[in-house]
Design a protein around this motif. Structure first.
Motif, short mmCIF file in Angstrom:
data_model
loop_
_atom_site.label_atom_id
_atom_site.label_comp_id
_atom_site.label_asym_id
_atom_site.label_seq_id
_atom_site.Cartn_x
_atom_site.Cartn_y
_atom_site.Cartn_z
N ASP A 1 17.12 -2.34 4.96
CA ASP A 1 18.29 -1.10 4.56
C ASP A 1 18.95 -1.17 3.60
O ASP A 1 20.44 -1.16 3.10
N LYS A 2 17.86 -1.07 2.21
CA LYS A 2 18.38 -0.62 0.98
C LYS A 2 18.01 0.49 0.30
O LYS A 2 16.31 0.63 0.91
N CYS A 3 17.72 0.35 -1.06
CA CYS A 3 17.43 2.05 -1.47
C CYS A 3 16.87 1.42 -3.64
O CYS A 3 18.08 0.69 -3.83
N TYR A 4 15.55 1.63 -3.65
CA TYR A 4 14.95 0.93 -4.35
C TYR A 4 14.85 2.22 -5.76
O TYR A 4 14.42 2.89 -5.46
N ARG A 5 15.12 1.36 -6.84
CA ARG A 5 14.82 3.03 -7.62
C ARG A 5 13.02 2.76 -8.97
O ARG A 5 12.79 1.45 -8.40
N ARG A 6 12.26 3.53 -7.80
CA ARG A 6 10.46 3.21 -7.97
C ARG A 6 10.54 2.51 -9.93
O ARG A 6 9.64 1.73 -9.27
N ALA A 7 10.98 3.66 -10.39
CA ALA A 7 10.79 3.26 -11.41
C ALA A 7 11.06 1.49 -12.01
O ALA A 7 11.09 0.51 -13.09
N PHE A 8 12.10 1.23 -11.64
CA PHE A 8 12.66 0.08 -11.65
C PHE A 8 11.55 -1.34 -10.87
O PHE A 8 11.25 -2.30 -11.15
N LEU A 9 11.28 -0.97 -10.03
CA LEU A 9 9.93 -1.56 -9.05
C LEU A 9 8.87 -1.74 -10.12
O LEU A 9 8.05 -2.65 -9.82
N GLU A 10 8.53 -0.64 -10.13
CA GLU A 10 7.30 -1.18 -11.58
C GLU A 10 7.95 -1.86 -12.80
O GLU A 10 6.12 -2.76 -13.35
N ARG A 11 8.44 -1.31 -12.91
CA ARG A 11 9.03 -2.11 -13.94
C ARG A 11 8.64 -3.54 -13.85
O ARG A 11 8.51 -4.42 -14.64
N LEU B 1 0.90 -1.40 -0.24
CA LEU B 1 -0.19 0.04 -0.04
C LEU B 1 0.92 1.22 0.10
O LEU B 1 0.56 2.23 -1.17
N GLY B 2 1.37 1.11 0.64
CA GLY B 2 2.60 1.75 1.02
C GLY B 2 3.70 2.49 -0.07
O GLY B 2 3.73 3.74 -0.97
N LEU B 3 4.09 1.54 -1.35
CA LEU B 3 4.31 1.21 -2.39
C LEU B 3 3.27 2.28 -3.55
O LEU B 3 4.02 3.12 -4.69
N ARG B 4 2.18 1.87 -3.77
CA ARG B 4 0.94 2.07 -4.00
C ARG B 4 0.74 3.93 -4.09
O ARG B 4 0.98 4.54 -5.11
N TYR B 5 1.27 4.90 -3.22
CA TYR B 5 1.21 5.84 -3.26
C TYR B 5 2.44 7.30 -3.24
O TYR B 5 2.80 7.83 -3.06
N ALA B 6 3.71 6.11 -3.17
CA ALA B 6 4.84 6.47 -2.92
C ALA B 6 5.13 7.40 -3.92
O ALA B 6 4.86 6.86 -5.27
N ARG B 7 5.46 8.88 -4.21
CA ARG B 7 5.97 9.12 -5.24
C ARG B 7 7.18 9.44 -5.31
O ARG B 7 7.84 10.53 -6.33
N GLY B 8 7.86 8.99 -4.18
CA GLY B 8 9.89 9.27 -5.13
C GLY B 8 10.10 8.67 -6.09
O GLY B 8 9.47 8.15 -6.17
N ARG B 9 11.22 9.41 -6.32
CA ARG B 9 12.01 8.03 -7.62
C ARG B 9 13.04 6.94 -7.00
O ARG B 9 13.10 6.46 -7.84
N TYR B 10 13.25 7.07 -5.26
CA TYR B 10 13.04 6.26 -4.94
C TYR B 10 12.91 5.62 -3.57
O TYR B 10 12.38 6.74 -3.27
N VAL B 11 13.28 4.41 -2.90
CA VAL B 11 11.92 3.91 -1.61
C VAL B 11 12.40 3.64 -1.26
O VAL B 11 13.77 2.30 -1.72
N MET B 12 12.42 3.94 0.19
CA MET B 12 13.32 3.00 1.21
C MET B 12 12.12 2.25 1.76
O MET B 12 11.31 2.66 2.69
N PHE B 13 12.02 1.23 3.11
CA PHE B 13 11.47 0.32 3.82
C PHE B 13 11.84 0.66 5.50
O PHE B 13 12.99 0.50 5.08
N LEU B 14 10.71 1.23 6.25
CA LEU B 14 11.85 1.60 7.77
C LEU B 14 10.28 0.90 8.30
O LEU B 14 9.09 1.21 8.17
N ASP B 15 10.63 0.03 10.03
CA ASP B 15 10.23 -0.87 10.44
C ASP B 15 10.10 0.34 11.79
O ASP B 15 11.10 1.02 12.11
#
Length: 586
Positions: free
Chosen positions: A166-176, A84-98
């Motif tokens: 502990d990782k950073c993902y290019r959002r365009a890569f996750l969508e592709r 759900l967080g990924l659906r609304y993410a607007r950044g060029r990169y995405v990180m996750f945090l607990d």
């Protein structure tokens, strides 16, 4: 209304779970990044009114940078919330945090810079966790230097760190790549990161500290049956995914890591469970291992391969004993089972000695258990009975006797040591009576717990039970454990030096390291009211609380025996003393 950032550099997805303080720390660490273009998406996974109020306060405090969404029911894992967080993410990169974990102040800048310079789809950074010795880096072998890899095939060891946060993902890569977390299963990170690594081109690694994991993290025990079943299902899917990508060697690495690292750790912690739970756990593991290629045992390591083979046999006791001989960290191996000798070779006992696989895996001749000095061995022992009689406690048990090396001719004697598990060298001693008959070593002791054990109640809340046997000129150290029946329900009175406000009872339990131990607990009203506050205060000021001056404890007495009249009890002048020995694994 605040201004909405048009194009954030990074979206940090935070799953709201646990207390509001942990959530606030996590969100604050993301908002205070040295990289200005960071937004936070909070996903409240049906946390109830407290979580909703905490989330509302955070949104109100930074309306232009924090957005929040809510799930109406718990999903059993973080997968659905993160999706759900990924659906609304607007950044060029995405990180996750607990919630509860925090980002290093320069984490986002470090990750984005590395990704931009290398054109990387994925950047992995170093995470640390607070420990008694300071700060501990997770998987230090992965993050020693800055690296760039064309694909995961060039650095398969990166799969060892399966955490997504502990990782950073290019959002365009996750969508592709249509990469999302599996829902309703725990340990979804393993499958997600494996899929991301398998697709990313290229992959950057930075040695910089990125993530601080909370020391108060209270996860599900790895031996929980539901959690373990989810882990095995994720492993199955991960192996299938990697093989579908033509990466057989990566799939084998994931499976070998489970067999060589995860399974032994679970088997060690299994000692604290009921016998029926142990057998059910082993049956789950047995089903998964039976699906793997048996040649994988060679990739798991010497002793872990024995543990895995014992699981395949359904021999729970021998599997746990093998895990004891492969301790975590720098702990010494514990030999908790008696090897067998066949035609001049020494084997781990098991039903597979008649098969080529069994003879190859179970052959431990080169460990030198028959020739090593007795004092060099750390043996395993089992407490078979713990019984209260008035104020006195009767404890008895057995000791592993490898190849019959302990016997009447060695002049056996010993003491029971009750060791502070968090202060090296602090222990109380109780004499024991040792017997040897037909190769079996037995022992028993009688003492008054609240006269022998005088903890402060804060810095020394847990005490391990160990045995030291004198065999001729050698001293053998024995870690004591219990199968769950001897110590179940045992409660002993205690008088902490900080008064009964610091606790009023000792409970018996089996620690994750496998040792039988006692812990200070609260039953009466004063202790139940005061102990939580005292422990919180200790955490705030650190563990350097000085111990009060120690007074000699009186001789033990039974409610039926006057002090000093029983020869066994008369010999027991119990005193707290510094032994110069450590408390064993903690």
């Amino acid at each position: 209304m605040g201004r909405v950032l048009p194009d954030p550099d990074v979206t940090v997805v935070v799953v709201a779970r646990g207390g509001p303080q942990g959530l606030a720390r996590s969100v604050r660490s993301a908002l205070e990044q040295s990289l200005p273009g960071v937004e936070v998406v909070i996903v409240d996974e049906a946390g109830g009114p407290p979580a909703a109020r905490a989330t509302a306060r955070l949104v109100a405090g930074a309306r232009d940078r924090v957005r929040a969404f809510a799930l109406q029911e718990r999903s059993g894992g973080d997968g659905r919330a993160r999706n759900l967080g990924l659906r609304y993410a607007r950044g060029r990169y995405v990180m996750f945090l607990d919630a509860g974990d925090t980002l290093d102040p320069h984490a986002c800048k470090t990750m984005v810079t590395a990704a931009a310079q290398a054109g990387a789809d994925l950047v992995a950074g170093r995470s640390v966790q607070a420990s008694r010795g300071g700060e501990r880096t997770r998987f230090p072998h992965l993050y020693g230097e800055r690296r760039l890899h064309p694909s995961i095939a060039d650095a398969p060891e990166l799969l060892d760190d399966a955490m997504a946060a502990d990782k950073c993902y290019r959002r365009a890569f996750l969508e592709r790549q249509h990469l999302r977390f599996v829902c309703r299963l725990r340990h979804a990170d393993l499958l997600f990161t494996a899929a991301a690594y398998a697709s990313a081109r290229p992959i950057a690694v930075v040695p910089d500290r990125v993530l601080h994991r909370s020391a108060d993290r209270a996860g599900v025990p790895p031996t929980d049956l539901g959690d373990f079943a989810d882990r095995l299902e994720i492993l199955r899917r991960t192996g299938a995914l990697l093989r579908a990508r033509g990466a057989e060697h990566l799939a084998r690495r994931v499976e070998a890591r489970f067999t060589g690292r995860v399974l032994p750790r679970c088997l060690r912690e299994l000692r604290g469970r009921e016998p029926g739970h142990r057998d059910a756990f082993v049956e789950l593991a047995r089903g998964y291992l039976a699906e793997l290629d048996e040649t994988l045992l060679a990739d798991a390591g010497r002793i872990p391969a024995i543990a895995a083979l014992m699981v395949l046999e359904g021999d729970t006791a021998a599997a746990m004993a093998a895990a004891d001989y492969a301790p975590r960290g720098a702990g010494r191996p514990v030999l908790a089972i008696e090897p067998v000798e066949r035609d001049g070779r020494v084997y781990w006992p098991g039903a597979h000695l008649g098969t080529p696989l069994g003879r190859r895996v179970l052959d431990i001749t080169d460990l030198g258990l028959g020739t090593a000095p007795l004092g060099a061995l750390r043996l395993g022992g089992e407490v078979t009975r713990m019984r209260r009689a008035g104020r006195a406690l009767h404890v008895s048990g057995t000791v592993a006797n490898p190849l019959g090396r302990l016997g009447p001719g060695t002049g056996l004697s010993g003491v029971l040591e009750i060791r502070d598990r968090h202060r090296d060298g602090r222990a109380f001693e109780v004499p024991v009576t040792v017997g040897a008959r037909n190769g079996e070593i037995t022992w028993d002791a009688v003492f008054v717990p609240d006269a022998v054990i005088r903890p402060t109640g804060l810095a020394d809340r847990t005490w391990g039970l160990w045995l030291r046997l004198r065999a001729g000129a050698s001293t053998v150290e024995i870690r004591l454990t219990s199968d769950g029946t001897a110590h179940r329900g045992l409660v002993l009175p205690v008088r902490p030096r900080l008064t009964r406000a610091a606790g009023d009872r000792l409970e018996a339990y089996v620690a994750p390291t496998g040792e039988l131990a006692l812990r200070v607990a609260a039953e009466g009203w004063p202790a139940r009211a005061a102990l939580p506050a005292l422990r919180r205060a200790r955490r705030e000021i650190g563990s350097g609380i000085p111990l009060p001056a120690r007074r000699p404890a009186p001789p033990c007495d039974d409610h039926r025996v006057r002090r000093g009249r029983d020869p066994r009890l008369q010999a027991c002048r119990f005193r707290g003393r510094r032994t110069g020995r450590g408390p064993g694994p903690s």
